[in-house]
Design a protein around this motif. Structure first.
Motif, PDB file in Angstrom:
ATOM      1  N   UNK A   1      37.414  63.653  33.151  1.00 15.10           N
ATOM      2  CA  UNK A   1      36.054  63.851  32.652  1.00 15.10           C
ATOM      3  C   UNK A   1      34.983  63.693  33.727  1.00 15.10           C
ATOM      4  N   UNK A   2      35.274  62.905  34.736  1.00 10.43           N
ATOM      5  CA  UNK A   2      34.266  62.741  35.803  1.00 10.43           C
ATOM      6  C   UNK A   2      34.944  63.013  37.136  1.00 10.43           C
ATOM      7  N   UNK A   3      34.307  63.772  37.969  1.00  9.39           N
ATOM      8  CA  UNK A   3      34.882  64.098  39.258  1.00  9.39           C
ATOM      9  C   UNK A   3      35.096  62.813  40.076  1.00  9.39           C
ATOM     10  N   UNK A   4      36.290  62.680  40.608  1.00  9.49           N
ATOM     11  CA  UNK A   4      36.561  61.531  41.470  1.00  9.49           C
ATOM     12  C   UNK A   4      37.061  60.297  40.725  1.00  9.49           C
ATOM     13  N   UNK A   5      37.092  60.358  39.393  1.00  9.39           N
ATOM     14  CA  UNK A   5      37.614  59.229  38.628  1.00  9.39           C
ATOM     15  C   UNK A   5      38.807  59.680  37.811  1.00  9.39           C
ATOM     16  N   UNK A   6      39.716  58.732  37.508  1.00 10.17           N
ATOM     17  CA  UNK A   6      40.885  59.101  36.725  1.00 10.17           C
ATOM     18  C   UNK A   6      40.656  58.990  35.220  1.00 10.17           C
ATOM     19  N   UNK A   7      39.440  58.591  34.829  1.00 14.17           N
ATOM     20  CA  UNK A   7      39.113  58.491  33.406  1.00 14.17           C
ATOM     21  C   UNK A   7      39.273  59.862  32.759  1.00 14.17           C
ATOM     22  N   UNK A   8      40.099  59.944  31.711  1.00 16.61           N
ATOM     23  CA  UNK A   8      40.428  61.263  31.165  1.00 16.61           C
ATOM     24  C   UNK A   8      40.266  61.300  29.654  1.00 16.61           C
ATOM     25  N   UNK A   9      40.471  62.486  29.114  1.00 15.83           N
ATOM     26  CA  UNK A   9      40.296  62.693  27.681  1.00 15.83           C
ATOM     27  C   UNK A   9      41.170  61.747  26.846  1.00 15.83           C
ATOM     28  N   UNK A  10      42.375  61.474  27.349  1.00 13.45           N
ATOM     29  CA  UNK A  10      43.285  60.581  26.635  1.00 13.45           C
ATOM     30  C   UNK A  10      42.687  59.188  26.464  1.00 13.45           C
ATOM     31  N   UNK A  11      41.956  58.720  27.479  1.00  7.03           N
ATOM     32  CA  UNK A  11      41.319  57.408  27.364  1.00  7.03           C
ATOM     33  C   UNK A  11      40.282  57.435  26.244  1.00  7.03           C
ATOM     34  N   UNK A  12      39.582  58.562  26.139  1.00  2.19           N
ATOM     35  CA  UNK A  12      38.577  58.677  25.079  1.00  2.19           C
ATOM     36  C   UNK A  12      39.256  58.582  23.709  1.00  2.19           C
ATOM     37  N   UNK A  13      40.381  59.312  23.566  1.00  3.84           N
ATOM     38  CA  UNK A  13      41.137  59.235  22.312  1.00  3.84           C
ATOM     39  C   UNK A  13      41.504  57.786  22.013  1.00  3.84           C
ATOM     40  N   UNK A  14      41.988  57.093  23.047  1.00  2.00           N
ATOM     41  CA  UNK A  14      42.423  55.708  22.862  1.00  2.00           C
ATOM     42  C   UNK A  14      41.272  54.808  22.418  1.00  2.00           C
ATOM     43  N   UNK A  15      40.048  55.125  22.842  1.00  2.78           N
ATOM     44  CA  UNK A  15      38.922  54.284  22.440  1.00  2.78           C
ATOM     45  C   UNK A  15      38.399  54.662  21.057  1.00  2.78           C
ATOM     46  N   UNK A  16      38.667  55.914  20.638  1.00  6.87           N
ATOM     47  CA  UNK A  16      38.182  56.337  19.314  1.00  6.87           C
ATOM     48  C   UNK A  16      39.116  55.881  18.191  1.00  6.87           C
ATOM     49  N   UNK A  17      40.415  55.866  18.485  1.00  7.53           N
ATOM     50  CA  UNK A  17      41.403  55.531  17.443  1.00  7.53           C
ATOM     51  C   UNK A  17      41.135  54.174  16.780  1.00  7.53           C
ATOM     52  N   UNK A  18      40.825  53.106  17.549  1.00  2.70           N
ATOM     53  CA  UNK A  18      40.593  51.814  16.883  1.00  2.70           C
ATOM     54  C   UNK A  18      39.471  51.874  15.871  1.00  2.70           C
ATOM     55  N   UNK A  19      38.433  52.662  16.166  1.00  2.00           N
ATOM     56  CA  UNK A  19      37.307  52.745  15.236  1.00  2.00           C
ATOM     57  C   UNK A  19      37.776  53.384  13.927  1.00  2.00           C
ATOM     58  N   UNK A  20      38.544  54.465  14.090  1.00  2.00           N
ATOM     59  CA  UNK A  20      39.114  55.136  12.920  1.00  2.00           C
ATOM     60  C   UNK A  20      40.023  54.187  12.139  1.00  2.00           C
ATOM     61  N   UNK A  21      40.876  53.512  12.893  1.00  2.00           N
ATOM     62  CA  UNK A  21      41.833  52.609  12.260  1.00  2.00           C
ATOM     63  C   UNK A  21      41.106  51.508  11.510  1.00  2.00           C
ATOM     64  N   UNK A  22      40.003  51.030  12.082  1.00  2.00           N
ATOM     65  CA  UNK A  22      39.268  49.944  11.450  1.00  2.00           C
ATOM     66  C   UNK A  22      38.696  50.403  10.110  1.00  2.00           C
ATOM     67  N   UNK A  23      38.156  51.629  10.117  1.00  2.00           N
ATOM     68  CA  UNK A  23      37.586  52.157   8.877  1.00  2.00           C
ATOM     69  C   UNK A  23      38.684  52.279   7.820  1.00  2.00           C
ATOM     70  N   UNK A  24      39.826  52.857   8.229  1.00  5.12           N
ATOM     71  CA  UNK A  24      40.914  53.056   7.261  1.00  5.12           C
ATOM     72  C   UNK A  24      41.450  51.720   6.738  1.00  5.12           C
ATOM     73  N   UNK A  25      41.680  50.785   7.669  1.00  2.00           N
ATOM     74  CA  UNK A  25      42.320  49.528   7.264  1.00  2.00           C
ATOM     75  C   UNK A  25      41.393  48.635   6.444  1.00  2.00           C
ATOM     76  N   UNK A  26      40.098  48.699   6.738  1.00  2.00           N
ATOM     77  CA  UNK A  26      39.225  47.763   6.020  1.00  2.00           C
ATOM     78  C   UNK A  26      38.625  48.388   4.769  1.00  2.00           C
ATOM     79  N   UNK A  27      38.662  49.729   4.683  1.00  3.53           N
ATOM     80  CA  UNK A  27      37.959  50.351   3.570  1.00  3.53           C
ATOM     81  C   UNK A  27      38.869  51.039   2.554  1.00  3.53           C
ATOM     82  N   UNK A  28      40.187  51.130   2.857  1.00  7.25           N
ATOM     83  CA  UNK A  28      41.022  51.915   1.945  1.00  7.25           C
ATOM     84  C   UNK A  28      41.999  51.024   1.178  1.00  7.25           C
ATOM     85  N   UNK A  29      42.515  51.582   0.112  1.00  9.53           N
ATOM     86  CA  UNK A  29      43.520  50.893  -0.680  1.00  9.53           C
ATOM     87  C   UNK A  29      44.774  50.647   0.163  1.00  9.53           C
ATOM     88  N   UNK A  30      45.064  51.649   1.034  1.00  8.33           N
ATOM     89  CA  UNK A  30      46.223  51.542   1.885  1.00  8.33           C
ATOM     90  C   UNK A  30      46.145  50.297   2.796  1.00  8.33           C
TER      91      UNK A  30
END
Lengths: 307, 357
Positions: B191-220
């Motif tokens: 995502x940024x020239x000269x850094x190894x920060x990549x799209x996969x890292x972004x996915x990894x940071x978004x998943x916990x937010x999603x997981x938190x919503x699902x785990x705290x707000x759903x019947x599941x």
């Protein structure tokens, strides 16, 4: 042909011995009601300290004793956390394995690739020279015999001694044992330390006799296999021997298949012990009643004396 | 005299305080270890815990390292909440990398933009397949999932070694074990020239937010919590235990597989005999340190990643073995488990005379 068979049996016994040590130790620990999943970690700690001390002092025997002590100290951490701080036994056991892997890699850093004098083979002049059975019965290293002695002692201890009965009472019903006035926590402390000592011995056997060298994570899952053996044995010492010999046998299949070049890739042969463990677990746990009848009733549950 | 009294409900203050105490004590213990190794405690602690946070490139490295830890940690925390002990995430990670990479290996000249998404999906599938084995054996034969999932780690490692030495080996690789480098279309965009920060890292940071919503707000999410803390009550309320075991293991496997294929398509770019510095095991610590809560796992993943990068720094500039990092990880978990006593019990100081009266 006969030489090959004798050599195979000897290999099988040496491969089975560390499993016997670790599994009988864990068996005592579990009989007291404590599930210590840190066997792999304690074995690694035993292996590295045994090797380091042997290399420092030049004595494999002192090395082996240090391995016992190191395994015991590693178990002490587990005992304090689970028995005094009442932490979850599964999580603490995992932590012990992670800790043991890290600590052993750190301590063993300078010892990778070094060699030591292997713990001496005993040689009984007349008996070992007897045709056929001589080498088979008297040609092993001393610790192989110790393995058999430990099995016998464990069995006798649990079935015939007062303390063996008390240990099992603590594992089956901690509350009643406490009510009868037995020091539950103290007995469990002892059982956990004993388990650690035997895991240390198993590790020391690997680094001082079996290989003999130190390599990172050299136990290669044997600690976990030992845990599976205890379940396989339904917590009965002699059945540990059956399981350990089964795994020793797999080692021979691996070695021979490689030597004869059957065209099976080495990686697949190396999978055998792990796949066998899974198969064994499935076969044994299919019978849920048997597990429930034999497993110590308080296995894995923390105990806090109510006042 | 000290006395323990069980708390009626867990103290949430203590639950969040104990990771902090654990980290503090780990740092202190670390200082002692460094002094024993003949290093200056201050300098080495700085290298481990502070230095990785000081430059933008090392921050990017921390984020890259945190990615797989967070992803696997999220999956494991779902299982641990339900009382299902999947400790074979390392194997599920490897299988995810294997399944996903198969596309890049067989279509090594592909320029199709869909190859990367397809690889990610296959990666998730691979992790799930590997986790399905302990799930099946647990639900069908009552086999212990701890031992089965762990044994499969060794099998997965050997399978990977076999493939990169044999069928999948790079024909132009001078006999070294390892596949061809993946085609550009099969690599995570940086995502940024000269850094190894990549799209996969972004996915990894978004998943916990999603997981938190699902785990705290759903019947599941609720079912998972009930099943873990009160299995019998869960059964009476109609929660199917077998289903919970399947979900726990598949979630753990899926996330671990995703982490594996993201790692293969980003920082590594090929398959090699070793593709993980033990992420699957370290993620167990991340899950506990993060209190099995997605928000906590996110934070814990970053903290543990700092010690990974710090360990590499200390290895390069102070000559410390990298194994110190593993030792720290074990110690931090020990302290955490010890301090958790405060969550479940109240420690009372009572004088003997008061107790007698």
């Amino acid at each position: 042909m006969i030489d090959l068979i004798i050599a195979s049996v000897l290999t099988m016994l040496t491969a089975a011995t560390p499993l016997v040590f670790a599994a009988t130790g864990e068996l005592i620990c579990e009989k007291s009601g404590v599930l210590n999943l840190g066997v792999e970690g304690m074995m690694l700690v035993g292996a590295v300290f045994g090797f380091a001390v042997a290399s420092f002092t030049g004595s494999a025997l002192i090395g082996l004793l240090s391995a016992l002590l190191a395994g015991m100290l590693a178990a002490l951490i587990f005992a304090v956390l689970t028995l005094i701080f009442l932490s979850n036994q599964v999580a603490t056991g995992l932590a012990l394995t992670i800790f043991g892997t890290g600590l052993s890699a750190l301590v063993g850093f300078d010892y990778v690739g070094k060699t030591i004098d292997r713990l001496g083979q005993i040689y009984i002049p007349v008996l070992s020279d007897l045709p056929l059975l001589g080498k088979l019965l008297f040609g092993n290293d001393l610790l192989v015999y110790l393995g058999f002695v430990m099995l016998l002692l464990t069995d006798r201890f649990l079935k015939k001694t007062r303390w063996g009965m008390i240990l099992q009472a603590v594992g089956d019903s901690d509350v009643s044992a406490h009510a009868l006035g037995y020091p539950v926590v103290l007995i469990r402390f002892g059982a956990v330390l004993y388990g650690g000592m035997m895991a240390g011995l198993a590790g020391g056997y690997l680094s001082l006799v079996y290989t003999p060298l130190w390599a990172e994570q050299m136990t290669a899952g044997r600690g976990w296999i030992a845990l599976a053996l205890v379940v396989f044995a339904s917590w009965q010492p002699w059945r540990v021997l059956v399981g350990a010999i089964l795994f020793g046998g797999i080692t021979i299949v691996q070695l021979n298949a490689q030597a004869f070049g059957l065209g099976i890739p080495a990686s697949f042969l190396n999978m055998l012990p792990y796949l066998a463990t899974i198969v064994v677990l499935v076969l044994i746990s299919k019978d849920a009643t048997r597990i429930r009848l034999n497993a110590p009733a308080c296995l894995g549950k923390p105990f806090r004396a109510a006042r | 005299m000290l006395r323990l009294e069980p708390r009626v409900s867990h103290s949430s203050l203590a639950a969040w305080l104990s990771p902090l105490l654990a980290m503090l004590f780990t740092a202190l213990t670390g200082a002692l270890i460094f002094m024993a190794l003949g290093k200056s405690a201050g300098t080495t602690l700085y290298l481990y815990f502070i230095d990785p946070l000081t430059t933008s490139s090392s921050l990017s490295e921390v984020a890259v390292k945190a990615g797989p830890l967070i992803l696997i940690g999220i999956g494991l925390s779902i299982g641990f909440r339900a009382g299902v002990w999947n400790i074979g995430a390392e194997g599920q990670y490897i299988l995810g990398a294997l399944f996903g990479s198969s596309l890049a290996v067989y279509f090594h000249e592909s320029t199709n933009p869909w190859i990367l998404p397809a690889m990610l999906l296959l990666g998730i599938l691979g992790g799930m397949v590997w986790a399905a084995i302990p799930a099946l054996l647990k639900t069908r034969f009552n086999s212990n999932e701890i031992l089965v999932s762990l044994m499969l780690v060794y099998v997965a490692e050997l399978l990977l070694i076999h493939l990169v030495q044999g069928p999948w080996r790079n024909p132009q690789g001078w006999g070294f074990p390892g596949t061809r480098m993946f085609p550009d279309a099969a690599l995570m965009p940086m995502l940024f020239r000269g850094y190894r920060f990549h799209l996969g890292s972004v996915i990894a940071f978004l998943i916990p937010i999603l997981a938190w919503i699902i785990l705290s707000r759903s019947r599941f999410g609720y079912s998972i919590r009930v099943f873990g803390s009160a299995p019998l009550a869960a059964r009476y309320s109609g929660i199917n235990p077998k289903k919970m075991i399947w979900i726990s293991l598949l979630a753990g496997g899926g996330f671990a597989g995703l982490a594996g294929i993201i790692e293969a398509t980003s920082t590594i770019g090929q398959l090699m005999p070793k593709i993980s510095p033990g992420y699957g095991f370290t993620a167990i610590i991340v899950a506990f340190l993060g209190r099995l809560d997605p928000r906590g796992v996110l934070l814990a993943g970053m903290i543990i990643a700092v010690t990974y990068i710090g360990g590499e720094n200390a290895h390069v500039s102070a000559g410390l073995p990298k194994a110190v990092t593993g030792l720290f990880q074990g110690i931090i978990l020990f302290y955490l488990l010890a301090f958790d006593l405060l969550t479940h019990y109240r420690v009372r100081f009572i004088s003997r005379t008061a107790g007698a009266s």
